[in-house]
Design a protein around this motif. Structure first.
Motif, mmCIF file in Angstrom:
data_model
loop_
_atom_site.group_PDB
_atom_site.id
_atom_site.type_symbol
_atom_site.label_atom_id
_atom_site.label_comp_id
_atom_site.label_asym_id
_atom_site.label_seq_id
_atom_site.Cartn_x
_atom_site.Cartn_y
_atom_site.Cartn_z
ATOM 1 N N ARG A 1 -10.628 5.952 -11.120
ATOM 2 C CA ARG A 1 -10.894 4.845 -10.192
ATOM 3 C C ARG A 1 -10.358 3.564 -10.834
ATOM 4 N NH1 ARG A 1 -15.657 4.663 -6.560
ATOM 5 N NH2 ARG A 1 -15.770 6.772 -7.317
ATOM 6 N N ARG B 1 0.815 -1.215 0.000
ATOM 7 C CA ARG B 1 0.000 0.000 0.000
ATOM 8 C C ARG B 1 0.851 1.269 0.000
ATOM 9 N NH1 ARG B 1 -5.354 1.186 3.338
ATOM 10 N NH2 ARG B 1 -5.494 3.402 2.940
ATOM 11 N N VAL C 1 -7.166 7.633 -2.328
ATOM 12 C CA VAL C 1 -7.938 6.913 -1.323
ATOM 13 C C VAL C 1 -7.914 5.445 -1.727
ATOM 14 C CG1 VAL C 1 -10.183 6.605 -0.244
ATOM 15 C CG2 VAL C 1 -9.422 8.899 -0.896
ATOM 16 N N ILE C 2 -7.435 4.596 -0.810
ATOM 17 C CA ILE C 2 -7.339 3.168 -1.089
ATOM 18 C C ILE C 2 -8.273 2.424 -0.147
ATOM 19 C CG2 ILE C 2 -5.816 1.156 -1.114
ATOM 20 C CD1 ILE C 2 -3.492 3.041 -1.708
ATOM 21 N N HIS C 3 -9.205 1.677 -0.722
ATOM 22 C CA HIS C 3 -10.140 0.846 0.047
ATOM 23 C C HIS C 3 -9.714 -0.608 -0.120
ATOM 24 C CE1 HIS C 3 -12.914 4.168 0.663
ATOM 25 N NE2 HIS C 3 -12.816 4.443 -0.630
ATOM 26 N N LEU C 4 -9.345 -1.228 0.985
ATOM 27 C CA LEU C 4 -8.940 -2.631 0.950
ATOM 28 C C LEU C 4 -10.064 -3.491 1.493
ATOM 29 C CD1 LEU C 4 -5.307 -2.282 2.335
ATOM 30 C CD2 LEU C 4 -5.995 -2.647 -0.033
ATOM 31 N N ASP C 5 -10.600 -4.372 0.673
ATOM 32 C CA ASP C 5 -11.606 -5.348 1.063
ATOM 33 C C ASP C 5 -11.011 -6.732 0.848
ATOM 34 O OD1 ASP C 5 -13.530 -3.427 1.679
ATOM 35 O OD2 ASP C 5 -14.289 -3.386 -0.386
ATOM 36 N N VAL D 1 -9.633 -4.492 -4.221
ATOM 37 C CA VAL D 1 -8.944 -3.261 -3.841
ATOM 38 C C VAL D 1 -9.474 -2.176 -4.768
ATOM 39 C CG1 VAL D 1 -6.730 -2.078 -3.739
ATOM 40 C CG2 VAL D 1 -6.878 -4.483 -3.101
ATOM 41 N N GLU D 2 -9.916 -1.082 -4.174
ATOM 42 C CA GLU D 2 -10.402 0.055 -4.966
ATOM 43 C C GLU D 2 -9.531 1.261 -4.661
ATOM 44 O OE1 GLU D 2 -14.314 2.913 -5.534
ATOM 45 O OE2 GLU D 2 -14.252 1.482 -3.888
#
Length: 99
Positions: free
Chosen positions: A91, A49, A66-70, A74-75
């Motif tokens: 995006r 990251r 902005v990093i969204h980790l699911d 990964v978004e």
């Protein structure tokens, strides 16, 4: 009379060139945001990251990330202000690599 017409034509040409230059700059900055989001998503999916955030800073200077980790995805959203205050954003998604 011809001098006034020439002055108006030159002014209109300069404005058109200025708008074209700003439009080209906006397209280039949008491409940088897209490339930065793609690279950050790829790195974040590999578990890197911080390197992804550093890549955004290098590819698209001045952009926010902005990093969204699911668990499933990964978004990454990269945004910045372009020329004339135009909001630009990109995006990207990636699937996390198994560990």
């Amino acid at each position: 009379m011809v001098t006034v017409e020439a002055a108006i034509a030159v002014s209109a040409l300069l404005v058109a060139m200025w708008l074209a230059a700003n439009g080209l700059t906006a397209v280039i900055e949008q491409m940088r945001c897209t490339d930065a989001a793609r690279e950050a998503a790829r790195l974040a999916a590999r578990g890197e990251r911080q390197r992804g955030e550093a890549a955004v800073a290098e590819i698209a200077p001045g952009a926010t990330v902005v990093i969204h980790l699911d668990p499933d995805a990964v978004e990454v959203v990269v945004s910045k202000r372009g020329p004339l205050g135009l909001p630009l954003s990109a995006r990207a998604f990636a699937v996390p690599e198994p560990r």
